[in-house]
Enzyme design. Structure first.
Site, PDB file in Angstrom:
ATOM      1  N   HIS A 279       0.813  -1.211   0.000  1.00 20.43           N
ATOM      2  CA  HIS A 279       0.000   0.000   0.000  1.00 20.43           C
ATOM      3  C   HIS A 279       0.851   1.268   0.000  1.00 20.43           C
ATOM      4  O   HIS A 279       0.416   2.315  -0.487  1.00 20.43           O
ATOM      5  CB  HIS A 279      -0.940   0.019   1.208  1.00 20.43           C
ATOM      6  CG  HIS A 279      -2.103  -0.910   1.072  1.00 20.43           C
ATOM      7  ND1 HIS A 279      -2.049  -2.215   1.504  1.00 20.43           N
ATOM      8  CD2 HIS A 279      -3.330  -0.747   0.521  1.00 20.43           C
ATOM      9  CE1 HIS A 279      -3.220  -2.790   1.238  1.00 20.43           C
ATOM     10  NE2 HIS A 279      -4.003  -1.934   0.648  1.00 20.43           N
ATOM     11  N   GLY A 280       2.026   1.211   0.574  1.00 22.14           N
ATOM     12  CA  GLY A 280       2.866   2.407   0.614  1.00 22.14           C
ATOM     13  C   GLY A 280       4.094   2.133   1.451  1.00 22.14           C
ATOM     14  O   GLY A 280       4.102   1.220   2.285  1.00 22.14           O
TER      15      GLY A 280
END
Lengths: 423, 299
Positions: A279-280
């Site tokens: 996701h990051g």
């Protein structure tokens, strides 16, 4: 018109051209990367190649390296890279394990990877599911159309009426949370849970709806996740296509639950950390993965009656919401500060309630904004409780009419970007 | 599929019907409100009308203005500039409102703003014709986003929640002014606030001032401009001073009286407690300033 396109091959060519055109409209400069990656990985999965396993590994590693380079060193991630990379990897692995049950042609493969309803933010369907249904494309099937149209409208409703309304408040408070009361921070955290669900499940519904219109059935990506009674249950209902991908291509290959309790725990933690990193790369995302990993490893509660079920549902929702705070702020320490500020500045009185409503518009129309948003959240809640994701013909006209009227009158068309397009 | 098409068509037409109904009649909801254009139009005449921005709403106490039998009304919209002030005046005159004295907000930074609906509240206060005028004020060419926002989406929430919203909001107003505002801040907080930096004047605002003056002369309205107090940081700002000098020059050329906050009360700007931000007066600031203004005007 569609009925006239009799040739299966021609229909596939049309779909591929459409997929390419769709991607070019969104991110023309990244199109060569998409094509090169497809060509490279198709070559790695070719049947004629002798050292199959080695080439599969090269294909998987190549895809991961490209994804990592973009994620870690180049700030602008090509649209959909995180999603189509996972599709490519699943194809390569399934192909090497002879799990592909369709003819492995470049055309089939390219259609699967670039399939336009999924290229932006998934769902991450498996190749067998998509390619085996291609013969049904461009053929009018009433049942699928009715379901598809309902899904598209419900998706638009979730995105435009719920998520886009919540985002105003969420962004105002999260971007400057130190200036707001604990109550406002609580509301913002709650609304972010609603926003991300409305945004992503709304997108998924639209995507699946378009697939249905094309004649392709896609499994649901969300199955009322906020009604889960434990985090384990939650992950079986939230972003299902990603969860099952991680389970099939990371958790199980690591050994899953076959090698004892400690290994099961470690495997699960690794899977969740990868999910966080996917996701990051901020510390908030990693902690979010770690946090869910820990909660997922806890024993699921035994539920004896309805009251307990409600209690555990609320508890799970609170746990998930706390996780979203780190996810939204992207930074672990900011998340801790947010929670500290929320807890230590929490008061309920006339002034704190008034100042907690204000972030909607910063004037007295905030009251109306808040009332409408919470009314629609309540309606969405009732829809989920009553319909249980039923997209049959039951009450079809009423549901469509409700969605159209709500979208036209209360839709917020300012923020049209979907959250998961960033990943 | 026939059923689906019919459902979609009926739903769309039903929505359009609601939209037209709302656009034309939503202003009727405010006929008896304590604020806004409709109740002023219903009233028909006003002795002292204050048209301005949030500076007037936060800076003038309507109850004090209306003490001793005076008849005053505040018409204020966030970010109101001369272009919109002119439009409001025209709209009132078109609706046969008799105005004796008109006080306009002399806010220097409003000269720098483009025509825009900075306060969507105004859209709820006018009928479909008024909305069309406002739309034309913003756009010379068709703009779908403005069209959708002006005729469809703006204030839908207010109308939909009207029985609750009106019950909560209306009692907080008195003759266009708010009854209670916000408390003042300390000097440390005042120093930490971000400074407003606008210097580019939009000529359409200057033209609008000229037109307001002309309109008042034609309709026999006594026009005055008023500057509400700003914090010392703003008053000492070079940009602000230059813009104010330009404003004063225009009014002097046209021989329109204006009252600077400095003439009314020198002290307010020095005390941060009289403000809740750089430009808006707090509860105590509003009360003090309004009393001083009345005293000043009566002289």
């Amino acid at each position: 018109m569609f009925k006239k396109i009799q040739s299966f091959y021609l229909r596939k060519i049309i779909l591929l051209i459409f997929n390419f055109a769709f991607y070019c409209c969104l991110d023309l400069k990244s199109f060569p990367i998409l094509v090169l990656l497809i060509a490279f990985t198709y070559f790695c999965s070719c049947e004629k190649i002798k050292k199959k396993k080695a080439f599969t590994a090269i294909g998987v590693l190549g895809t991961i390296i490209i994804w990592l380079v973009y994620k870690l060193f180049i700030n602008a991630l090509p649209i959909g890279l995180s999603f189509y990379s996972f599709k490519i990897i699943s194809y390569l692995i399934d192909s090497s394990k002879e799990k592909i049950d369709f003819k492995k042609t470049f055309l089939n493969y390219a259609i699967y990877v670039t399939y336009f309803p999924q290229i932006l933010s998934g769902p991450i369907s498996r190749s067998n599911n998509i390619v085996n249904q291609l013969h049904q494309t461009f053929r009018f099937q009433k049942e699928k159309w009715l379901k598809g149209i309902q899904l598209i409208f419900s998706g638009l409703f979730l995105k435009l009426v719920i998520a886009n309304r919540a985002v105003v408040y969420v962004d105002t408070v999260f971007n400057n949370y130190r200036s707001y009361t604990g109550l406002a921070l609580c509301i913002a955290a709650f609304l972010y849970s609603i926003q991300i669900y409305g945004d992503f499940s709304g997108y998924s519904n639209i995507s699946i709806g378009f697939s249905n219109l094309l004649g392709i059935d896609i499994d649901r990506n969300f199955n009322r996740p906020y009604f889960s009674r434990s985090i384990k249950e939650f992950w079986g209902k939230w972003h299902i296509s990603l969860s099952s991908w991680l389970k099939d291509y990371i958790y199980i290959p690591l050994g899953g639950n076959r090698k004892g309790k400690i290994r099961k725990w470690i495997n699960s933690m690794i899977t969740f950390l990868i999910s966080g990193f996917w996701h990051g790369n901020g510390s908030g995302y990693l902690f979010w993965g770690f946090y869910h990993g820990i909660l997922n490893n806890l024993k699921s509660p035994k539920i004896n009656n309805k009251l307990q079920a409600i209690g555990f549902t609320i508890l799970t929702f609170i746990e998930v919401t706390i996780g979203w705070i780190f996810f939204r702020l992207e930074d672990f320490f900011e998340g801790i500060h947010y929670i500290k500020h929320m807890l230590f500045n929490f008061t309920i009185n006339y002034n704190s309630i008034l100042s907690s409503v204000l972030p909607f518009t910063k004037d007295n129309s905030s009251i109306a904004m808040a009332l409408i948003l919470f009314l629609f959240i309540f309606i969405a809640f009732l829809i989920e409780v009553k319909n249980k994701n039923d997209y049959s013909k039951h009450n079809f006209c009423f549901k469509i009419s409700f969605y159209i009227v709500s979208i036209l009158l209360f839709g917020v068309f300012v923020s049209n970007k979907f959250i998961y397009m960033n990943y | 599929m026939k059923k689906l098409s019919i459902t979609i068509i009926i739903a769309v037409f039903f929505t359009l019907f609601i939209i037209v109904l709302k656009a034309q009649f939503e202003n009727k909801l405010l006929n008896n409100a304590n604020y806004g254009l409709p109740s002023l139009i219903k009233k028909g005449k006003i002795d002292n009308l204050f048209i301005g921005s949030s500076m007037f709403r936060q800076g003038l106490d309507s109850k004090i203005l209306n003490e001793k039998g005076s008849d005053s009304y505040i018409l204020s919209y966030n970010g109101n500039n001369p272009i919109l002030e002119l439009w409001s005046l025209k709209y009132l005159l078109k609706n046969n409102v008799k105005i004796n004295h008109l006080y306009i907000d002399m806010y220097a930074y409003s000269l720098t703003t483009e025509p825009s609906i900075s306060d969507s509240k105004i859209l709820m206060e006018v009928d479909i014709k008024g909305k069309l005028e406002l739309y034309n004020l913003l756009n010379s060419k068709f703009n779908i986003s403005d069209f959708y926002s002006i005729f469809i989406s703006k204030n839908t929430e207010l109308v939909a929640t009207w029985p609750i919203y009106y019950q909560i909001i209306n009692p907080t107003y008195y003759k266009g002014g708010i009854k209670t505002g916000r408390d003042g801040i300390d000097s440390t907080k005042m120093e930490s606030l971000a400074m407003i930096e606008e210097s580019q004047v939009d000529d359409r605002n200057i033209e609008a001032i000229f037109e307001i003056i002309k309109l008042c002369q034609e309709n026999n309205i006594q026009l005055r401009y008023i500057e509400t107090p700003k914090s010392l940081r703003i008053m000492e700002n070079e940009n602000y001073q230059n813009l104010m000098a330009m404003y004063q020059k225009i009014l002097e050329e046209k021989e329109v009286p204006y009252y600077l906050s400095y003439n009314i009360n020198k002290e307010i700007s020095y005390n941060s407690y009289y403000f809740f931000d750089l430009i808006h007066l707090s509860n105590s600031g509003r009360e003090k300033y309004t009393r001083d203004l009345i005293e000043f005007l009566s002289k």
